[in-house]
Write an enzyme that holds these catalytic residues in place. Structure first.
Site, PDB file in Angstrom:
ATOM      1  N   GLY A  97       9.663  -4.017   3.005  1.00  0.00           N
ATOM      2  CA  GLY A  97       8.206  -2.936   2.919  1.00  0.00           C
ATOM      3  C   GLY A  97       6.671  -3.582   3.118  1.00  0.00           C
ATOM      4  N   CYS A  98       6.221  -2.677   4.120  1.00  0.00           N
ATOM      5  CA  CYS A  98       4.966  -3.389   4.265  1.00  0.00           C
ATOM      6  C   CYS A  98       4.185  -3.555   2.596  1.00  0.00           C
ATOM      7  CB  CYS A  98       4.306  -1.908   4.810  1.00  0.00           C
ATOM      8  SG  CYS A  98       3.615  -0.604   3.692  1.00  0.00           S
ATOM      9  N   TYR A  99       4.129  -3.225   1.995  1.00  0.00           N
ATOM     10  CA  TYR A  99       3.299  -3.561   0.424  1.00  0.00           C
ATOM     11  C   TYR A  99       3.949  -4.463  -0.108  1.00  0.00           C
ATOM     12  CZ  TYR A  99       0.413   0.632   0.071  1.00  0.00           C
ATOM     13  OH  TYR A  99      -0.467   2.315   0.302  1.00  0.00           O
ATOM     14  N   THR A 159       5.366  -6.818   1.423  1.00  0.00           N
ATOM     15  CA  THR A 159       5.724  -8.148   2.168  1.00  0.00           C
ATOM     16  C   THR A 159       3.979  -8.782   1.894  1.00  0.00           C
ATOM     17  OG1 THR A 159       6.142  -7.419   3.997  1.00  0.00           O
ATOM     18  CG2 THR A 159       4.529  -9.153   4.793  1.00  0.00           C
TER      19      THR A 159
END
Lengths: 344, 344, 344, 344
Positions: free
Chosen positions: C147-149, C151
Site C-alpha cells: 500500500g502507499c502509506y 511503503t
C-alpha cells in the site's frame, strides 16, 4: 423580516444563509427542500455547526406564504412551476435560477433545452441587474436574479453601448470561472484531480448565458447585438473574470470611456473602477458583492479590452439577490453586504 | 552528444535537464551560470539529488566551444551579447530567450525596452517553431526558440491564415498561463497567497509576444496582420490555454477548417487535433511536448474559436528546444520527448 | 514482454501505462476491465490520445494467460477471487490491491470488512516492498504490491527497528496524502470545492494500512509492535508525506541512526537520504519512484522524527509494481522508472 | 472606539482591518508603519479600494497615546521595545507578536534568537488565550496575543491535562499550516511553484512555539510537560490543523474525555466540539474565529488523538486579538467576529 430559502442545499443557498446571517433586518431564516427533509442543515454545511443548525423543511405553500421574502436557489427548470402558487401571495419572490430571465420563451427553450415558465410570470419578473434596474426593482415583488456571467459581462459593457462608443458586431467576451460555478454535484469536471492544475473550455458557443447577455444589452443600453461568449473553468473555487474585447467607434477617446464608466456607476456602491491592472484580480472581491472593472484601449487596433471581476456566488448570485431585496424594501443597499473581501 | 546549458538555474534550464536526462543521444550535460558558481545544481533543485548533482560552472568561452550544443535559458537581454563569441565556433546554439526572435530590431527595442542583438546575428537565427520551420532548422546551427504564448497562438492560427479562411484584422487571442511562466524569481504576483485562488490580467496590449505572433503569421502564412493579444495568470503551475477568436471569410465551412488543420499537422507528432471540448484541457499535456488544438465555428456570428493547450515549460520552452535539436541533428523528433502527460 | 492490466481505468492503471510506456522491455500493453468494454482508453484519459488509444478488453482467462505479466489495479475485494484461475498459469501476477497483503486472514476481514482471499494464495504472494523483499521477489511469480502509506511508513522505520535503536510501543505515524489517493470515483471528499483549501483527517485509528505496517515491521525487522497511524487529506494531487515519531533507546546516537539508514539503503537506487529539511518535500519526488527520507533527533525528548516523501501513485503503487517486475525478471531495477521528478 | 494598528501591512494587520470593519463599537481605524509612510493602504491591499483607503501614518507616540486600543502586528523583536513608551499611557495594548508571550526571558532568547523585552513588561502582559484567560484579560490593559499553533494546540489539550486524564511525557503535536502563516514576505517557500502541490516540514524540533505551548500547559492546566511539536506547510492559504497524540491514564474513558471538553468549553462561543471526523476540516472555520475540536480514543494503544482546526489569521491572530479586546472592554465576545465561515 422572515426569510425562506428553497433549494437551500446548493452553494447559492448556503451563500444566502452566510450573507443573511449578517443582515440587520433579518430575524429568521428557514430552509426548504424537496429531498432530505428533516436533515439538519449543518450536516450538509458543517461550517455552520452551532451557527445555523435548522432542519430542512418540506415545501409547503401555505407555510411559505407567511414569509416576507422567498429566495429560490434551485436548478433551472424548477422555479418555473414551483413559484406559480406563490405569485399572487403577499410575499416577495427572488429567483436565482435562469427560469424567469429570458423574456422570449423560445430563447429559453432553445438555450436551456427545457420547458419555459409561463409568459405572464416571465413578464412579471423584474430582471434584477441591480445597478441598472434599481427603479424597477423598487416597485416589484418578483425578481429574477441575473446569472453570474451576465452580471460581470453586462456591468462591463452597458456603459459603452449606452454611450454609443462601440461598434456592434465586434463584441467578444472571454469569461473564466472558478469551480463553485458548477455547484456541488459530483461530476467529473469538479473532481479535484480533474479541475486542479487545469484550465479548460466548455459549452463553446452554446452557453445559456449568451441570450441573457444580449437581452441585457437591449434592455439597458437599447442595443441589439450578437455577441461571442466563451467560458473557461479555472482551478480556484470562487470568482469570475470576464474579459471583453470590443472595437470602439472612430473618435472614441480614453476620456469618453472613463466618463461613461464613472457616470454609470457614480452611485453604485459595489462597482469599483480600478485604475491599474496590477490592482485587479478576482481575489480582490472574494466573498463580497463588489464588481471590479478595469479597461485598456489599444491604439494599434482601436480595440478596447474591459475586464470585470466578481465573486460568482455573491455578486453573481446570493449577494446580488440580497442587494435586490435591500433595494426593493428600501433598506441600505449594503446591508448584509458591507464586508472587506477575503483577499488571501 | 555533450550539452551545455547557460542560465541553468531558471525553470527553463531545469526543464532542459529533466528532459535531456531521458534523451538517447545525450552523454553529458553541464550547467553554466554567471552567479553561484560552484554550487551543486541539486541544491537549487533538490528533486535532482543523486540524479543530477553537478556543480554550476563559470561561463568560459573556450570550454563552451567544446560542446555539441549550447542551450541558453537566460533572461531577455543576456544572450544578445553572450552568444557573440560563439557565433563562429563549431557548436550548435539554441537560445530560449526572446533576444533573437524579432527580425526587426526596432520591434525588439520597443517591446522589450532593451538594446537589441546585432542585425547579422538576428538574421542568422532560425526562428524554431518546429512544425513550420523544419526545413530551415535542419540546415541551421543557430536556433531562436519561440516564446511560450506565440507557440500556442501560432500553431492554432497559421493553418487558417495560410489557407485564407479568415479575415485579417479580426484576430483576438485571449491567453491564460500558469505561474511557472513568470519563472522562479520572488515577485509578489508569484507569492502563493497572491496567485492562488485568483485570476488576473497583465501587460494588457503591451506583451512582447505580440510582435512575435504577428511576425510568425507573416513568416509562415504570408499574412501581415495586427492582432489583439491578452495574457492572464491562472492559479496552476504549468500550462497555457490560448483562446483565439477570428472571423471566417464567407464560404468557409467546417470541413475546410478541419482539412486545414489536418493537412498542416499530418506529419507533426506533437500536435493533436482534439475532437471534443470535453477531452481538451491543459492537464492533458502536462509535462510533455504536445500541443492540443480544438475549435468550434459559431454560426450565429461566423466567428471561429480555436483553443490550443501546451505545457509552457515544454512545448513552450525546453521541449521545443530539444525538438529543434532533434530535427537539426536528424534524430528521431520525439527522442527525449516521448512521454505520456502527467494528467493528474 | 506483453503486459496486461486489469482494472485499468483507475489512477493506478493509468499510471502503470504512463510508466510502462517508457520501459525498454515492454512491447505491448493491453487493458482489461469488467465494464465499459470496447471503449477507447484515451476517452477516459484524453492525455493519452494518439499515444495509447487501445480499447478496453473483456476479461478472458485464456487470453490473459498468454501475457508475460498481469497487473491488477482493481479495488480491494476483487483480485481475491479474480486471480484464482491464473494462479497456476505461466504468467507473473502483480496485484496492486490489498487483497493478498495481510498474511493473517482475520486481519484482512476485520480491517477491510470483506471476505479474504484463500490462505494458500495469500501464502503464495510475496509482499513486494522491493527494498526489503528483493530476494523473495526474484524467485516469485506472484507479487502483492504494498500500500502507499505502508511503503512510506516502512521504508522510514524498518532500519530503526532492525538495528534495535527504538522503543516499541512509542511509534506514531502521522501521514498526509494528496487526493489521488482516493482514486477517481466521484465522492464528496474529492470534490474540488471540498478538497481545495482544506486539510482534514479520516479513518482515525481504523485505516486498513495499520495491520499492513505492523506486519511489515515484523516481516522485515522482526519486531512485533502496535503503532498509532493517522491519515490526512491534503489539497494536492500527488504525494504522501509520512511523519513518524518514535522514542529512541538509551544510548542511541545520531551517528547510529544515520548509519542504520545508510546501511539499509546503500544499494537502493530509489531511496534518497536527504540531509536538510529544506531540501525535503513531496514535490521533490513527484511523478517518480523515489522515496526521500529525512530525520531529526530531539535531545529534549529523546524522540526521533523521521519524514518520508513518496509519490503515492508511483512508489506507492504503479512504480513499485514495475520495480518489482524489474527485479523479478532480472532487468535493470530502474528500467521505466529513471526519471527526474516534475518538481514544479 | 478609536483603533491604531502598528505594522499594518502584514497579513495580521490586514486581517485586523477586515474584521474590525464589521465591529459595532469601532469608529475609526488608523494604520501606522515604519516604512512606506504616506502610501495608501489599499495600494497594498487592493481588496480594500474604496473601503479602506487611509494612508499609512508615521509612528508617533503622542499621537498613538490618543487611541483607545493599539494593536501591534509587527515581526518578533519589534514590539519588545516599540511598546515601552506606551506602557504607562491610558491606552490598551494588544501585541500579536511573540515578544511578550514567554515569561521566562531566557526561553525567548534561546528560541527566538533575539534580545527579549524587559522582564517588567513581560510580567505585565496577560497571555490572552481567551477561553482560558478570560478573567485576567478583563482586568488588563496589555495583552500578549497567543501564537497561531499554540492556540490550536492548547485549546485541544488543556482540558485533558487539567482533568488529569493523560500521561505527561507522551504528548506529540503534529501541526499543519497554510501558507499565510509565513506572511507576505517574498521567500522561496512561499513561491507558488514551491508551495503548491507540495507538503513539507520545517523547523523540526526548533519552533519557537514549543516553549509557548509548554508554558500554556503549565499556566492553564498546572502541568509541567515536555512535548514534541512539528510543523508542516500545506498548499492552502489559511488554516491550521493540529493533530495531538497523547497516552491516556489507566481508567480514562471516552465519557471522561467528552466531559472534560464539554465542561471546559460550555461557555466558549468559538469552540465547537465536532462529533464526526467527516464534519471536521480547516475549511469549516475559514475566515472566522472558530476552533473546531474532534477526538478519537484508540483502544489498541490507549492513545488519544485530538484534532483542532482554526483559521491561523483569525483565531490564530487577528480574531483572537479582537476577542480579547471584546472581553477586556466588556463587549459582546462575538462583536465583529460573528460570521459564518467561507466554507468554499
Amino acid at each position: 423580516m422572515k426569510i425562506a430559502i428553497i433549494g437551500a442545499t446548493g452553494f447559492g443557498g448556503a451563500e444566502l444563509i452566510r450573507l443573511l446571517h449578517g443582515h440587520s433586518k433579518v430575524e429568521a431564516i428557514d430552509v426548504f427542500t424537496s429531498s432530505e427533509v428533516g436533515e439538519q442543515y449543518s450536516n450538509k454545511y458543517p461550517s455552520m455547526i452551532q451557527i445555523y443548525d435548522q432542519p430542512l423543511l418540506e415545501i409547503n405553500y401555505s407555510k411559505l406564504a407567511q414569509y416576507d421574502v422567498i429566495f429560490a436557489s434551485t436548478p433551472a427548470g424548477v422555479t418555473s412551476t414551483l413559484f406559480e402558487p406563490l405569485m399572487n401571495k403577499d410575499v416577495v419572490l427572488i429567483d436565482l435560477s435562469g427560469d424567469f430571465r429570458l423574456k422570449n420563451l423560445e430563447d429559453y427553450e432553445n438555450w436551456y433545452g427545457k420547458k419555459s415558465a409561463k409568459q405572464q410570470y416571465v413578464d412579471k419578473a423584474v430582471y434584477g441587474l441591480t445597478e441598472w434596474a434599481k427603479e424597477n426593482v423598487k416597485g416589484s415583488t418578483f425578481i429574477s436574479n441575473p446569472g453570474c456571467y451576465p452580471t460581470a459581462a453586462l456591468l462591463s459593457t452597458i456603459p459603452l453601448y449606452k454611450e454609443d462608443l462601440v461598434i456592434p458586431g465586434t463584441c467578444i467576451i472571454d469569461a473564466k470561472s472558478g469551480v463553485t460555478g458548477s455547484g456541488n454535484s459530483l461530476v467529473k469536471s469538479s473532481h479535484f484531480c480533474e479541475a486542479n492544475e487545469n484550465i479548460s473550455i466548455y459549452k463553446m458557443n452554446k452557453h445559456q448565458h449568451i441570450p441573457e447577455i444580449e437581452q441585457g444589452l437591449k434592455m439597458f443600453a437599447g442595443t441589439e447585438d450578437t455577441i461571442t461568449f466563451s467560458t473557461h473553468l479555472v482551478p480556484m473555487m470562487r470568482g469570475i473574470l470576464s474579459t471583453t474585447y470590443i472595437n470602439v467607434k472612430e473618435g472614441t477617446t480614453e476620456d469618453m470611456i472613463q466618463r461613461a464608466f464613472e457616470e454609470a456607476y457614480k452611485d453604485a456602491p459595489f462597482v469599483r473602477l480600478i485604475e491599474e491592472a496590477g490592482m485587479f484580480g478576482t481575489n480582490r472581491v472574494r466573498g463580497t458583492n463588489y464588481c471590479d472593472i478595469h479597461w485598456d484601449l489599444d491604439e494599434r487596433t482601436n480595440r478596447l479590452t474591459v475586464v470585470a471581476a466578481i465573486d460568482n456566488l455573491v455578486k453573481g448570485a446570493a449577494g446580488q439577490a440580497i442587494q435586490n431585496m435591500n433595494v426593493l424594501f428600501g433598506y441600505d443597499e449594503m446591508d448584509g453586504l458591507d464586508q472587506i473581501p477575503l483577499y488571501m
